[in-house]
Design an enzyme around this catalytic site. Structure first.
Site, PDB file in Angstrom:
ATOM      1  N   ALA A 120      18.064   2.913  -0.700  1.00 26.03           N
ATOM      2  CA  ALA A 120      16.796   3.524  -1.094  1.00 26.03           C
ATOM      3  C   ALA A 120      15.690   3.269  -0.075  1.00 26.03           C
ATOM      4  O   ALA A 120      14.807   4.109   0.097  1.00 26.03           O
ATOM      5  CB  ALA A 120      16.377   3.011  -2.466  1.00 26.03           C
ATOM      6  N   GLN A 228      15.542   2.616  -9.428  1.00 25.22           N
ATOM      7  CA  GLN A 228      15.653   1.873 -10.687  1.00 25.22           C
ATOM      8  C   GLN A 228      15.856   2.805 -11.879  1.00 25.22           C
ATOM      9  O   GLN A 228      16.046   2.333 -13.005  1.00 25.22           O
ATOM     10  CB  GLN A 228      14.400   1.024 -10.911  1.00 25.22           C
ATOM     11  CG  GLN A 228      14.166  -0.038  -9.860  1.00 25.22           C
ATOM     12  CD  GLN A 228      15.116  -1.216  -9.970  1.00 25.22           C
ATOM     13  OE1 GLN A 228      15.836  -1.361 -10.946  1.00 25.22           O
ATOM     14  NE2 GLN A 228      15.133  -2.069  -8.965  1.00 25.22           N
ATOM     15  N   CYS A 374      12.306  -8.211  -2.859  1.00 19.93           N
ATOM     16  CA  CYS A 374      11.804  -8.027  -1.501  1.00 19.93           C
ATOM     17  C   CYS A 374      10.571  -8.870  -1.209  1.00 19.93           C
ATOM     18  O   CYS A 374      10.206  -9.061  -0.055  1.00 19.93           O
ATOM     19  CB  CYS A 374      11.480  -6.557  -1.266  1.00 19.93           C
ATOM     20  SG  CYS A 374      12.888  -5.471  -1.523  1.00 19.93           S
TER      21      CYS A 374
END
Length: 450
Positions: A120, A228, A374
Site C-alpha cells: 500500500a 485497512q 510505522c
C-alpha cells in the site's frame, strides 16, 4: 497438500525438532535462537512464552490456505510470468491473471484496472505523486486529511517541496471529516482528493461514498487508501466513485511484500510511473511480478469474499467482549474515534491516569501497540489522536487492540485480565489517581514551575 509435504521435509532434514503453536492457532513454527526452556528473551525483555497477538492492524498472520496456494510457485512452478516462450512462464502468467481477477472481484473492479505493487505504501506514492506529476501543468492542489497514513502525508509534503499546494482537512472528535469543509476547499486547480477509507490507528470508516459523490460533482479524481478496509468492509469502486485505490496483501491474511493499485479506466485516470524499467504492469510498475506473493494476495481476497460476513460477526462479538470486559472492571476508559462508524476489529482505548509506555511494557504478554506500526518508535503522542482533539496525557495512554480471524475468546479474556491488572497496578502508584479518588479536580490545579 503442499504445506504437509514441506513440513515433512523439514522434519526429515532435522531442521526442526519441535513444532509449537502460535497463540493465534494459525500456524506452527520451530523454536528460534532467542527461545529457551525458561522463556523468551528479546531486546532485553524476558517473557514466559509467545505473547497473545492483538495487533492485526500492523499485520495479520498468513492464512494456511493462502500459504498452500503459494507454495507450488516457490517449489515447482517457479517461472517468470513475463517469459512468453515456455510452459514455466505461461503457468505463472496464468496464475498472476487469476489473482488479478480475484483482487478485482473483491472491490467490484475489472481485472484490467488492477496493478500489482510491493504494498500500500508504494500504491499511495504512485497515486499521490503520480497523478499530480502527470497533470502538473493544470493541477497544483491536493486535498487530504490530517489523519492519513504517514506515507500519504509524506508524499504530500514531498509535493509541497516541489511547489504544489496541499490542504490538510481537520477531523472531528469522532475522527470523521466535515463534508461541507471538503466541498469548500475544492478549487479549479485541485488535482486529487485523498482520504483513507478505514483509519489504521482508530478504525473509523470515513463517508467514502459521499466523498466520491462530491469529487464526481467537481470532476476531481478521488484516491483512497483502503489497506485497512479490504476484506473487512464491503467495497464497490463504482459506488464509491474512486479513481484510485491502494490495497495491501498482509492486512488480509496474505503475504507481506505485495499490494495492488486500482486505477479506473473509464473515465480514465493517468499517473506518472514512479519507477522505470521493463514496462511491466502496463508501464505503471516496472519489475518482475512476484508470482507467489501475487497468488497469495489473490487467494486471500477470494477467502475474504467468502468469509467476510462471518468474520465480521465473530470479530464484533470479540470486540464487545474485550470492551465490556475492561469497562466493567476499571473506570476512566475512553474509546478513541466514532463507535458507530468503525471497523469492529480495531479498538483504540485510552486509560486515564496511566503512563502509556509503562502500560505497554507491563503488557509484554500481549502483543499490542500504541498506534501505527510505522510510527511506534516515536515517543511523541499519536498525531491521529491529537487531530481528534485528545488531550496529550490521554493520547500518551492509548492502546490499539487489533482483533482478527484467528483471535480466540480465551485470548480476549486473558488480554482483559492482564490489561485490568496492569492498569490497576499503575494507578496504585499514581498520585494523580489518588487525588481524583479524593474528589480533587486536577485540571484546576496550577502546578508550580521550578
Amino acid at each position: 497438500m503442499a504445506l504437509k509435504l514441506l513440513r515433512q521435509t523439514l522434519i526429515k532434514t532435522k531442521q526442526t525438532t519441535l513444532l509449537r503453536r502460535f497463540s493465534t492457532a494459525a500456524a506452527v513454527a520451530s523454536p528460534t535462537e532467542y527461545e529457551d526452556t525458561e522463556g523468551i528473551i528479546m531486546k532485553g525483555v524476558k517473557i514466559a512464552g509467545r505473547p497473545l497477538y492483538l495487533d492485526m492492524q500492523a499485520t495479520s498472520p498468513v492464512d494456511p490456505r493462502v500459504l498452500d496456494s503459494m507454495l507450488p510457485f516457490y517449489l515447482s512452478r517457479y517461472g517468470n510470468p513475463h517469459s512468453r516462450t515456455h510452459l514455466y512462464g505461461w503457468e505463472s502468467e496464468t496464475a498472476v491473471e487469476t489473482a488479478r481477477a480475484q483482487v478485482a472481484e473483491l472491490i467490484g473492479a475489472s481485472p484490467r484496472e488492477i496493478v500489482f505493487t510491493s504494498g500500500a505504501t508504494e500504491s499511495n506514492n504512485i497515486s499521490v505523486k503520480g497523478v499530480m506529476h502527470f497533470y502538473k501543468d493544470k493541477k497544483r492542489h491536493v486535498i487530504t486529511t490530517q489523519t492519513e497514513h504517514k506515507c500519504v502525508l509524506d508524499s504530500c509534503r514531498h509535493l509541497q517541496q516541489e511547489g504544489f499546494e496541499v490542504t490538510y482537512l481537520p477531523v472531528g472528535s469522532d475522527g470523521l471529516i466535515d463534508l461541507d469543509k471538503l466541498r469548500k476547499e475544492i478549487r479549479p486547480d485541485t488535482g486529487l482528493v485523498s482520504v483513507m477509507a478505514v483509519n489504521n490507528e482508530i478504525g473509523v470508516i470515513q463517508p467514502v461514498e459521499e466523498i466520491g459523490r462530491i469529487c464526481k460533482e467537481f470532476n476531481v479524481p478521488f484516491h483512497t487508501d483502503a489497506a485497512q478496509a479490504l476484506g473487512k468492509i464491503k467495497i464497490d469502486v463504482n459506488k464509491w466513485n474512486v479513481s484510485l485505490m491502494s490495497l495491501s496483501g498482509h492486512k488480509i491474511y496474505g503475504p507481506k511484500g505485495v499490494g495492488a493499485l486500482y486505477i479506473r479506466r473509464r473515465p480514465r485516470i493517468r499517473v506518472e510511473p514512479q519507477m522505470n524499467g521493463g514496462g511491466q504492469e502496463r508501464g505503471i510498475r516496472s519489475g518482475t511480478v512476484p508470482t507467489p506473493l501475487v497468488v497469495g494476495m489473490g487467494a486471500a481476497c477470494e477467502l475474504a469474499m467468502k468469509e467476510m460476513e462471518y468474520d465480521e460477526r465473530r470479530i464484533k462479538g470479540l470486540q464487545e467482549r474485550l470492551l465490556n470486559g475492561i469497562g466493567e472492571k476499571i473506570d476512566g476508559v475512553v474509546v478513541n474515534g466514532s463507535l458507530e462508524r468503525r471497523y469492529v476489529g480495531n479498538l483504540n482505548l485510552s486509560f486515564a491516569y496511566v503512563e502509556g509506555e509503562s502500560l505497554l511494557m507491563g503488557l509484554k504478554d500481549v502483543a499490542v501497540s500504541s498506534g501505527s506500526a510505522c510510527t511506534s518508535a516515536s515517543l511523541e503522542p499519536s498525531y491521529v489522536l491529537r487531530a481528534l482533539g485528545v488531550d496529550e496525557d490521554m493520547a500518551h495512554t492509548s492502546i490499539r487492540f487489533g482483533i482478527g480471524r484467528f483471535t480466540t475468546e480465551e485470548e480476549i479474556d486473558r488480554a482483559v485480565e492482564l490489561t485490568v491488572k496492569q492498569v490497576e497496578k499503575l494507578r496504585e502508584m499514581s498520585p494523580l489517581y489518588e487525588m481524583v479518588k479524593e474528589g480533587i479536580d486536577i485540571k484546576q490545579i496550577q502546578w508550580a514551575q521550578h
